[in-house]
Design a protein around this motif. Structure first.
Motif, PDB file in Angstrom:
ATOM      1  N   TYR A  15      -8.362   3.112 -11.735  1.00  0.00           N
ATOM      2  CA  TYR A  15      -8.150   3.128 -13.046  1.00  0.00           C
ATOM      3  C   TYR A  15      -9.461   2.283 -13.730  1.00  0.00           C
ATOM      4  O   TYR A  15      -9.852   1.311 -13.079  1.00  0.00           O
ATOM      5  CB  TYR A  15      -7.055   2.559 -13.470  1.00  0.00           C
ATOM      6  CG  TYR A  15      -5.755   3.313 -12.907  1.00  0.00           C
ATOM      7  CD1 TYR A  15      -5.459   4.635 -13.544  1.00  0.00           C
ATOM      8  CD2 TYR A  15      -4.811   2.718 -12.167  1.00  0.00           C
ATOM      9  CE1 TYR A  15      -4.220   5.122 -13.241  1.00  0.00           C
ATOM     10  CE2 TYR A  15      -3.747   3.330 -11.435  1.00  0.00           C
ATOM     11  CZ  TYR A  15      -3.470   4.596 -12.128  1.00  0.00           C
ATOM     12  OH  TYR A  15      -2.274   5.208 -11.867  1.00  0.00           O
ATOM     13  N   GLN A  17     -10.126  -0.459 -16.307  1.00  0.00           N
ATOM     14  CA  GLN A  17      -9.464  -1.321 -17.175  1.00  0.00           C
ATOM     15  C   GLN A  17     -10.650  -2.082 -17.771  1.00  0.00           C
ATOM     16  O   GLN A  17     -11.248  -2.873 -16.941  1.00  0.00           O
ATOM     17  CB  GLN A  17      -8.567  -2.105 -16.439  1.00  0.00           C
ATOM     18  CG  GLN A  17      -7.437  -1.441 -16.217  1.00  0.00           C
ATOM     19  CD  GLN A  17      -6.055  -2.458 -15.671  1.00  0.00           C
ATOM     20  OE1 GLN A  17      -6.378  -3.547 -15.467  1.00  0.00           O
ATOM     21  NE2 GLN A  17      -4.993  -1.735 -15.071  1.00  0.00           N
ATOM     22  N   ALA A  24      -5.785   0.845  -7.619  1.00  0.00           N
ATOM     23  CA  ALA A  24      -4.392   0.948  -7.710  1.00  0.00           C
ATOM     24  C   ALA A  24      -3.815   1.422  -6.142  1.00  0.00           C
ATOM     25  O   ALA A  24      -2.861   0.849  -5.891  1.00  0.00           O
ATOM     26  CB  ALA A  24      -3.826   1.685  -8.729  1.00  0.00           C
ATOM     27  N   ARG A  43       5.555  -5.554  -4.358  1.00  0.00           N
ATOM     28  CA  ARG A  43       5.783  -6.145  -5.694  1.00  0.00           C
ATOM     29  C   ARG A  43       5.213  -5.558  -6.746  1.00  0.00           C
ATOM     30  O   ARG A  43       4.639  -4.377  -6.620  1.00  0.00           O
ATOM     31  CB  ARG A  43       4.902  -7.466  -5.496  1.00  0.00           C
ATOM     32  CG  ARG A  43       5.380  -8.701  -4.215  1.00  0.00           C
ATOM     33  CD  ARG A  43       4.524  -9.593  -4.120  1.00  0.00           C
ATOM     34  NE  ARG A  43       4.599 -10.413  -5.215  1.00  0.00           N
ATOM     35  CZ  ARG A  43       4.231 -11.839  -5.312  1.00  0.00           C
ATOM     36  NH1 ARG A  43       3.665 -12.312  -4.173  1.00  0.00           N
ATOM     37  NH2 ARG A  43       4.463 -12.370  -6.349  1.00  0.00           N
ATOM     38  N   GLY A  45       3.181  -4.002  -9.790  1.00  0.00           N
ATOM     39  CA  GLY A  45       1.485  -3.770  -9.561  1.00  0.00           C
ATOM     40  C   GLY A  45       0.788  -3.770  -8.227  1.00  0.00           C
ATOM     41  O   GLY A  45      -0.394  -3.443  -8.214  1.00  0.00           O
ATOM     42  N   SER A  46       1.726  -3.270  -7.199  1.00  0.00           N
ATOM     43  CA  SER A  46       1.127  -3.109  -5.998  1.00  0.00           C
ATOM     44  C   SER A  46       0.791  -1.725  -5.791  1.00  0.00           C
ATOM     45  O   SER A  46      -0.045  -1.126  -4.686  1.00  0.00           O
ATOM     46  CB  SER A  46       2.169  -3.621  -4.717  1.00  0.00           C
ATOM     47  OG  SER A  46       3.520  -2.744  -4.996  1.00  0.00           O
ATOM     48  N   GLY A  47       1.220  -0.710  -6.788  1.00  0.00           N
ATOM     49  CA  GLY A  47       0.631   0.792  -6.546  1.00  0.00           C
ATOM     50  C   GLY A  47       1.489   1.762  -6.534  1.00  0.00           C
ATOM     51  O   GLY A  47       1.430   2.880  -6.139  1.00  0.00           O
ATOM     52  N   LYS A  48       3.061   1.344  -6.569  1.00  0.00           N
ATOM     53  CA  LYS A  48       4.231   2.245  -6.137  1.00  0.00           C
ATOM     54  C   LYS A  48       4.336   3.118  -7.019  1.00  0.00           C
ATOM     55  O   LYS A  48       4.201   4.582  -6.618  1.00  0.00           O
ATOM     56  CB  LYS A  48       5.407   1.489  -6.034  1.00  0.00           C
ATOM     57  CG  LYS A  48       5.484   0.266  -5.118  1.00  0.00           C
ATOM     58  CD  LYS A  48       6.807  -0.404  -5.032  1.00  0.00           C
ATOM     59  CE  LYS A  48       7.361  -1.040  -6.315  1.00  0.00           C
ATOM     60  NZ  LYS A  48       6.304  -2.114  -6.943  1.00  0.00           N
ATOM     61  N   SER A  49       4.174   3.044  -8.448  1.00  0.00           N
ATOM     62  CA  SER A  49       4.164   4.246  -9.320  1.00  0.00           C
ATOM     63  C   SER A  49       2.886   5.122  -9.456  1.00  0.00           C
ATOM     64  O   SER A  49       3.168   6.368  -9.300  1.00  0.00           O
ATOM     65  CB  SER A  49       4.360   3.703 -10.617  1.00  0.00           C
ATOM     66  OG  SER A  49       5.538   2.946 -10.815  1.00  0.00           O
ATOM     67  N   THR A  50       1.670   4.581  -8.959  1.00  0.00           N
ATOM     68  CA  THR A  50       0.643   5.372  -8.880  1.00  0.00           C
ATOM     69  C   THR A  50       1.030   6.405  -7.763  1.00  0.00           C
ATOM     70  O   THR A  50       0.676   7.392  -7.736  1.00  0.00           O
ATOM     71  CB  THR A  50      -0.445   4.626  -8.537  1.00  0.00           C
ATOM     72  OG1 THR A  50      -0.580   3.448  -9.764  1.00  0.00           O
ATOM     73  CG2 THR A  50      -1.974   5.318  -8.458  1.00  0.00           C
TER      74      THR A  50
HETATM   75  N1  LIG Z   1      -2.647   4.401 -16.562  1.00  0.00           N
HETATM   76  C1  LIG Z   1      -3.240   3.238 -16.079  1.00  0.00           C
HETATM   77  N2  LIG Z   1      -4.333   2.919 -16.414  1.00  0.00           N
HETATM   78  C2  LIG Z   1      -4.919   1.633 -16.097  1.00  0.00           C
HETATM   79  N3  LIG Z   1      -4.461   0.905 -15.105  1.00  0.00           N
HETATM   80  C3  LIG Z   1      -3.200   1.243 -14.395  1.00  0.00           C
HETATM   81  C4  LIG Z   1      -2.588   2.449 -14.909  1.00  0.00           C
HETATM   82  N4  LIG Z   1      -1.605   2.627 -14.157  1.00  0.00           N
HETATM   83  C5  LIG Z   1      -1.486   1.570 -13.258  1.00  0.00           C
HETATM   84  N5  LIG Z   1      -2.553   0.616 -13.609  1.00  0.00           N
HETATM   85  C6  LIG Z   1      -2.765  -0.466 -12.838  1.00  0.00           C
HETATM   86  O1  LIG Z   1      -2.655  -0.192 -11.549  1.00  0.00           O
HETATM   87  C7  LIG Z   1      -1.942  -0.921 -10.601  1.00  0.00           C
HETATM   88  C8  LIG Z   1      -0.884  -0.501  -9.820  1.00  0.00           C
HETATM   89  O2  LIG Z   1       0.056  -0.242 -10.731  1.00  0.00           O
HETATM   90  P1  LIG Z   1       1.642   0.578 -10.614  1.00  0.00           P
HETATM   91  O3  LIG Z   1       1.203   2.043  -9.765  1.00  0.00           O
HETATM   92  O4  LIG Z   1       2.306   0.645 -11.754  1.00  0.00           O
HETATM   93  O5  LIG Z   1       2.462  -0.539  -9.526  1.00  0.00           O
HETATM   94  P2  LIG Z   1       3.754  -0.538  -9.465  1.00  0.00           P
HETATM   95  O6  LIG Z   1       4.538   0.637  -9.622  1.00  0.00           O
HETATM   96  O7  LIG Z   1       3.889  -1.033  -7.919  1.00  0.00           O
HETATM   97  O8  LIG Z   1       4.307  -1.975 -10.198  1.00  0.00           O
HETATM   98  C9  LIG Z   1      -1.922  -2.115 -11.664  1.00  0.00           C
HETATM   99  O9  LIG Z   1      -2.943  -3.082 -11.292  1.00  0.00           O
HETATM  100  C10 LIG Z   1      -1.621  -1.642 -12.958  1.00  0.00           C
HETATM  101  O10 LIG Z   1      -2.088  -2.604 -13.923  1.00  0.00           O
END
Ligand SMILES: Nc1ncnc2c1ncn2[C@@H]1O[C@H](COP(=O)(O)OP(=O)(O)O)[C@@H](O)[C@H]1O
Ligand SMILES: [Mg+2]
Length: 225
Positions: A15, A17, A24, A43, A45-50
């Motif tokens: 991403y 930023q 991610a 943890r 911010g580790s990238g799970k949702s991504t």
């Molecule tokens: N839409 C986005 N735009 C910019 N950065 C993102 C976005 N979504 C996630 N990130 C970044 O990607 C990293 C992984 O996020 P995420 O997948 O949400 O982790 P988790 O689900 O493990 O908490 C983080 O550093 C987050 O700030």
């Protein structure tokens, strides 16, 4: 031989930023097979949702390949074949609980028997008494249970659940999983749950670990590739 539901090779997502690239997800290689129960732990911010959004076909990878051999084209995945339970609240405010749960069936043009299916799904998670309520009158935990009912209503082949018990206390979280496991018993639906909760993770047969965007899959999983 059966095909994997999802297959990814060198999958990456960055991403931007404030003009800087944030990695991610970095080069993940994985397969998900029918019937697997996988915990994705790591943890914040580790990238799970991504990763979950990519596997659902909701987001595009920055690098690597991603395919759904047993499911078909990316256009056909949601909400029929893959159900995603979002981490953030995702119920539509203007629809009742029952109407929210019916959405996947309506979107897939399967509304003929929707009322019986919706009742079945609500009952599974003890939600029948909330059927006519609007989402804003529910607790965060109740909303998560409704989101889970919405995920199972269309009998998908893969459920991706992003911290589905995050708003629930330990006992209610376990009860949600009990109901989900009962429903999936004997089914070839695969389940991937992103969770912080070690008690939830312990109930899953396969553990994937995410750390700073790097995914490690368990030996047991590696053996089944
Ligand atoms: N839409 C986005 N735009 C910019 N950065 C993102 C976005 N979504 C996630 N990130 C970044 O990607 C990293 C992984 O996020 P995420 O997948 O949400 O982790 P988790 O689900 O493990 O908490 C983080 O550093 C987050 O700030
Ligand atoms: Mg997340």
């Amino acid at each position: 031989m059966a095909s994997p539901l999802v297959e990814a090779e060198g999958l990456g997502r960055s991403y931007l930023q404030a003009g800087e690239a944030v990695v991610a997800l970095s080069s993940a290689t994985l397969r998900i097979w029918p019937g697997q129960r996988i915990a994705l732990v790591g943890r914040s911010g580790s990238g799970k949702s991504t990763l979950l959004h990519l596997l659902a076909g909701l987001d595009e990878p920055s690098s690597g390949s991603l395919a759904w051999p047993a499911l078909g084209s990316i256009e056909s995945l949601l909400p029929d074949k893959i159900a995603l339970v979002f981490q953030a609240p995702s119920l539509l405010d203007s629809l009742s609980v029952a109407e929210n749960v019916a959405l996947p069936l309506l979107m897939a043009g399967r509304d003929r028997d929707s009322s019986a299916r919706v009742k079945f799904a609500l009952n599974m998670f003890g939600l029948l008494s909330l059927a006519d309520k609007l989402p804003q009158t529910l607790s965060g935990g109740q909303m998560q249970c409704v989101a889970m009912a919405r995920a199972i209503v269309g009998e998908p082949k893969l459920i991706l659940a992003d911290e589905p018990t995050g708003q629930l206390d330990q006992v209610s979280g376990q009860a949600l999983l009990d109901a989900l496991f009962r429903h999936l018993e004997g089914s070839d639906c695969a389940l991937l749950i992103a969770t912080h909760d070690p008690v939830i993770a312990a109930r899953m047969e396969i553990h994937w670990q995410m750390e700073h965007g790097l995914l490690s899959v368990s030996e047991r999983f590696a053996g089944s590739v």
